[in-house]
Write a protein that holds these residues in place. Structure first.
Motif, PDB file in Angstrom:
ATOM      1  N   ASP A   1      24.156  29.354 -55.956  1.00 50.58           N
ATOM      2  CA  ASP A   1      23.739  30.470 -55.099  1.00 50.58           C
ATOM      3  C   ASP A   1      24.671  31.665 -55.263  1.00 50.58           C
ATOM      4  O   ASP A   1      25.893  31.547 -55.112  1.00 50.58           O
ATOM      5  CB  ASP A   1      23.737  30.003 -53.645  1.00 50.58           C
ATOM      6  CG  ASP A   1      22.912  30.905 -52.752  1.00 50.58           C
ATOM      7  OD1 ASP A   1      22.699  32.067 -53.129  1.00 50.58           O
ATOM      8  OD2 ASP A   1      22.491  30.436 -51.680  1.00 50.58           O
ATOM      9  N   ALA A   2      24.095  32.831 -55.564  1.00 41.41           N
ATOM     10  CA  ALA A   2      24.897  34.053 -55.708  1.00 41.41           C
ATOM     11  C   ALA A   2      25.407  34.551 -54.359  1.00 41.41           C
ATOM     12  O   ALA A   2      26.365  35.335 -54.315  1.00 41.41           O
ATOM     13  CB  ALA A   2      24.079  35.145 -56.396  1.00 41.41           C
ATOM     14  N   CYS A   3      24.780  34.116 -53.275  1.00 44.45           N
ATOM     15  CA  CYS A   3      25.253  34.500 -51.948  1.00 44.45           C
ATOM     16  C   CYS A   3      26.614  33.858 -51.683  1.00 44.45           C
ATOM     17  O   CYS A   3      26.929  32.790 -52.205  1.00 44.45           O
ATOM     18  CB  CYS A   3      24.272  34.055 -50.871  1.00 44.45           C
ATOM     19  SG  CYS A   3      22.667  34.878 -51.005  1.00 44.45           S
TER      20      CYS A   3
ATOM     21  N   ALA B   1      37.105  31.405 -45.020  1.00 45.27           N
ATOM     22  CA  ALA B   1      36.689  32.813 -44.978  1.00 45.27           C
ATOM     23  C   ALA B   1      35.315  33.033 -45.601  1.00 45.27           C
ATOM     24  O   ALA B   1      34.855  34.174 -45.704  1.00 45.27           O
ATOM     25  CB  ALA B   1      37.730  33.677 -45.687  1.00 45.27           C
ATOM     26  N   GLY B   2      34.648  31.959 -46.028  1.00 38.24           N
ATOM     27  CA  GLY B   2      33.292  32.068 -46.556  1.00 38.24           C
ATOM     28  C   GLY B   2      33.167  32.020 -48.069  1.00 38.24           C
ATOM     29  O   GLY B   2      32.068  32.174 -48.609  1.00 38.24           O
ATOM     30  N   PHE B   3      34.251  31.787 -48.776  1.00 36.03           N
ATOM     31  CA  PHE B   3      34.160  31.654 -50.234  1.00 36.03           C
ATOM     32  C   PHE B   3      33.544  30.298 -50.569  1.00 36.03           C
ATOM     33  O   PHE B   3      33.952  29.266 -50.036  1.00 36.03           O
ATOM     34  CB  PHE B   3      35.552  31.781 -50.871  1.00 36.03           C
ATOM     35  CG  PHE B   3      36.047  33.201 -50.970  1.00 36.03           C
ATOM     36  CD1 PHE B   3      36.074  33.855 -52.183  1.00 36.03           C
ATOM     37  CD2 PHE B   3      36.460  33.887 -49.833  1.00 36.03           C
ATOM     38  CE1 PHE B   3      36.503  35.163 -52.283  1.00 36.03           C
ATOM     39  CE2 PHE B   3      36.898  35.194 -49.908  1.00 36.03           C
ATOM     40  CZ  PHE B   3      36.916  35.841 -51.135  1.00 36.03           C
ATOM     41  N   ASN B   4      32.534  30.320 -51.448  1.00 44.20           N
ATOM     42  CA  ASN B   4      31.823  29.072 -51.760  1.00 44.20           C
ATOM     43  C   ASN B   4      31.731  28.783 -53.258  1.00 44.20           C
ATOM     44  O   ASN B   4      31.078  27.824 -53.662  1.00 44.20           O
ATOM     45  CB  ASN B   4      30.418  29.083 -51.142  1.00 44.20           C
ATOM     46  CG  ASN B   4      29.540  30.182 -51.706  1.00 44.20           C
ATOM     47  OD1 ASN B   4      30.001  31.053 -52.451  1.00 44.20           O
ATOM     48  ND2 ASN B   4      28.255  30.152 -51.351  1.00 44.20           N
ATOM     49  N   LYS B   5      32.384  29.603 -54.080  1.00 48.74           N
ATOM     50  CA  LYS B   5      32.391  29.363 -55.530  1.00 48.74           C
ATOM     51  C   LYS B   5      33.823  29.508 -56.038  1.00 48.74           C
ATOM     52  O   LYS B   5      34.447  30.562 -55.871  1.00 48.74           O
ATOM     53  CB  LYS B   5      31.453  30.346 -56.253  1.00 48.74           C
ATOM     54  CG  LYS B   5      29.980  30.100 -55.935  1.00 48.74           C
ATOM     55  CD  LYS B   5      29.073  31.141 -56.570  1.00 48.74           C
ATOM     56  CE  LYS B   5      29.162  32.480 -55.862  1.00 48.74           C
ATOM     57  NZ  LYS B   5      28.596  32.463 -54.504  1.00 48.74           N
TER      58      LYS B   5
ATOM     59  N   GLN C   1      28.510  24.442 -51.799  1.00 49.34           N
ATOM     60  CA  GLN C   1      29.808  24.844 -52.339  1.00 49.34           C
ATOM     61  C   GLN C   1      29.871  24.378 -53.793  1.00 49.34           C
ATOM     62  O   GLN C   1      29.548  23.223 -54.090  1.00 49.34           O
ATOM     63  CB  GLN C   1      30.928  24.199 -51.517  1.00 49.34           C
ATOM     64  CG  GLN C   1      32.332  24.687 -51.836  1.00 49.34           C
ATOM     65  CD  GLN C   1      33.348  24.018 -50.919  1.00 49.34           C
ATOM     66  OE1 GLN C   1      33.657  22.839 -51.078  1.00 49.34           O
ATOM     67  NE2 GLN C   1      33.857  24.762 -49.949  1.00 49.34           N
ATOM     68  N   TRP C   2      30.261  25.304 -54.686  1.00 51.49           N
ATOM     69  CA  TRP C   2      30.261  25.014 -56.113  1.00 51.49           C
ATOM     70  C   TRP C   2      31.657  25.220 -56.692  1.00 51.49           C
ATOM     71  O   TRP C   2      32.368  26.158 -56.317  1.00 51.49           O
ATOM     72  CB  TRP C   2      29.258  25.917 -56.836  1.00 51.49           C
ATOM     73  CG  TRP C   2      27.845  25.656 -56.423  1.00 51.49           C
ATOM     74  CD1 TRP C   2      26.952  24.818 -57.018  1.00 51.49           C
ATOM     75  CD2 TRP C   2      27.149  26.241 -55.313  1.00 51.49           C
ATOM     76  NE1 TRP C   2      25.748  24.836 -56.351  1.00 51.49           N
ATOM     77  CE2 TRP C   2      25.836  25.699 -55.286  1.00 51.49           C
ATOM     78  CE3 TRP C   2      27.509  27.169 -54.320  1.00 51.49           C
ATOM     79  CZ2 TRP C   2      24.895  26.054 -54.339  1.00 51.49           C
ATOM     80  CZ3 TRP C   2      26.574  27.518 -53.357  1.00 51.49           C
ATOM     81  CH2 TRP C   2      25.279  26.964 -53.376  1.00 51.49           C
ATOM     82  N   VAL C   3      32.017  24.341 -57.599  1.00 53.24           N
ATOM     83  CA  VAL C   3      33.357  24.378 -58.178  1.00 53.24           C
ATOM     84  C   VAL C   3      33.259  24.128 -59.677  1.00 53.24           C
ATOM     85  O   VAL C   3      32.475  23.271 -60.126  1.00 53.24           O
ATOM     86  CB  VAL C   3      34.266  23.296 -57.543  1.00 53.24           C
ATOM     87  CG1 VAL C   3      35.667  23.354 -58.124  1.00 53.24           C
ATOM     88  CG2 VAL C   3      34.307  23.434 -56.033  1.00 53.24           C
ATOM     89  N   ILE C   4      34.017  24.898 -60.456  1.00 59.34           N
ATOM     90  CA  ILE C   4      34.131  24.609 -61.881  1.00 59.34           C
ATOM     91  C   ILE C   4      35.610  24.404 -62.178  1.00 59.34           C
ATOM     92  O   ILE C   4      36.458  25.192 -61.764  1.00 59.34           O
ATOM     93  CB  ILE C   4      33.512  25.720 -62.750  1.00 59.34           C
ATOM     94  CG1 ILE C   4      33.460  25.295 -64.212  1.00 59.34           C
ATOM     95  CG2 ILE C   4      34.212  27.055 -62.597  1.00 59.34           C
ATOM     96  CD1 ILE C   4      32.516  26.118 -65.062  1.00 59.34           C
TER      97      ILE C   4
END
Length: 419
Positions: free
Chosen positions: A248-250, A350-354, A395-398
């Motif tokens: 999600d880009a959001c 704080a809302g960071f999800n990537k 939530q996405w993680v690389i």
């Protein structure tokens, strides 16, 4: 029954091999640490357990790995694979050798495979020597690694220095031109007291040959390429195992880089010319309790920009050496990892999800900070470096090993976002 249980010595290595096996058509579940309970694995081809055991004291690495092995055995895994980095990150004290020996004893096997080859990433083995994109391991930049400096390229020398047995080497001519003789060659070398088998590997076909020749080994060791070869040889593997992932880009993204590898230095240099970036001040990490909030606020202030802001501890080898001489290598590493863990936690609130993360130790710290128990493996940005979605979260993680990816990796990863 689950076909393969994988014990990975760091989190990026775990996502690396999981991604390779998914691309070969397997269904893969990844756990962060040894699960406390059982797992219903009836539809799962492989279970990967990510440890943080690459550079901790040997006895702790052995204990963690044996715990993972016992859990995988209880889940009915038919075979096990000890996964380490394709640059064989280990010192004369370990941890690759001691962990391998302990797993061999636990799984009651007298022979195993040592195979860090990943041809897709330029890791090849010739005359038992490991090459990184055509350069000998000890001339590839890995000789400057701050924790596990690689001073030799001979896998035989590296392995025998930290283990209790002898290595047998099977050359490229045998692998390429006489694959039907490999079983006999293994038996011959076993009779000569070989415990660890090193095969020359130049390409993926060689890797498939080696995986086939050692298919009856209860335990094999190596990098992500070996996982791919084992999954590919499985007759039920199909392309349908690949999973498309919607990222999600959001929400907001951030790049966190702690690796000091040669490639990550290039990636940081490339990216900081295109996006907001902040070099961490190690002195402030050590001495200033308010520094975490200062950095968090800096990242938040740049959240709306076209490219995600980057925070990095990546430095050239000579600067790292100066800092380590002053404070001690382990102390500095621990402080930086703790900082990244706390920073990730603060940014998630704080809302960071990537989170785009570079470096094995940094990745372990970030996954701890985000309290990640498990993840779904998605599409790769580079070979062995997939986007992952945290189980049951948006939530996405690389997580990228230091030397992986091209110089535009951080930017390339963000091209996978979906509106």
């Amino acid at each position: 029954m689950t076909k393969l249980g994988v014990i990975a010595d760091d989190f990026t290595g775990a996502t690396d091999i999981a991604s390779f096996m998914v691309n070969a058509g397997w269904k893969v579940v990844l756990f962060n640490g040894v699960p406390s309970g059982t797992f219903d694995a009836q539809d799962t081809d492989a279970i990967v357990i990510a440890l943080k055991s690459r550079s901790i004291p040997v006895n702790e690495a052995v204990a963690l790995s044996l715990s993972a092995s016992a859990w995988l055995k209880d889940q009915g895994c038919q075979r096990q694979l000890f996964k380490y980095c394709s640059t064989f990150d280990s010192t004369a004290q370990g941890n690759i050798g001691p962990v391998t020996d302990a797993l061999m004893k636990f799984l009651e096997t007298s022979a195993t495979l040592v195979c860090p080859a990943v041809p897709d990433n330029g890791r090849t083995i010739v005359h038992g020597h490991l090459f990184v994109k055509g350069e000998l391991l000890n001339e590839s930049g890995m000789q400057h690694h701050p924790v596990t400096p690689m001073k030799h390229a001979s896998l035989k020398k590296l392995m025998e220095a930290q283990s209790v047995g002898l290595c047998g080497i099977i050359n490229l001519d045998k692998v390429k031109n006489h694959p039907d003789e490999l079983e006999t060659e293994i038996e011959k070398q076993l009779a000569n007291k070989a415990r660890y088998f090193i095969f020359d590997v130049l390409d993926n076909q060689d890797l498939l040959t080696v995986a086939g020749a050692t298919a009856n080994f209860p335990l094999v060791t190596g990098a992500a390429g070996l996982g791919y070869a084992i999954a590919t040889l499985d007759k039920k593997s199909t392309e349908s195992g690949k999973q498309a992932m919607h990222i999600d880009a959001c929400g907001a993204g951030v790049v966190l880089s702690g690796s000091c590898s040669a490639m990550t230095n290039q990636q940081v240099d490339f990216y900081q010319q295109r996006a907001s970036s902040l070099a961490l001040d190690v002195e402030k990490i050590i001495h200033d309790p308010a520094y975490l909030d200062i950095v968090s606020q800096w990242v938040i202030s740049h959240a709306g920009e076209p490219l995600a802001p980057m925070v990095y501890a990546t430095q050239p080898p000579q600067i790292i050496e100066l800092i380590q001489k002053h404070y001690g290598a382990e102390f500095v590493s621990e402080k930086i990892e703790t900082f990244f863990s706390s920073l990730a936690q603060s940014l998630a609130r704080a809302g960071f999800n990537k989170f785009i993360v570079a470096g094995g130790e940094t990745s372990g710290a970030v996954t701890q900070g985000l309290n990640i128990a498990g993840m779904v493996i998605g599409e790769p940005v580079a070979p062995g470096v997939p986007w992952t979605q945290v189980l049951n979260k948006q939530q996405w993680v690389i997580l990228k090993s230091g030397n992986f990816g091209n110089q535009d990796f951080f930017q390339q990863a963000q091209e996978h976002y979906h509106e």
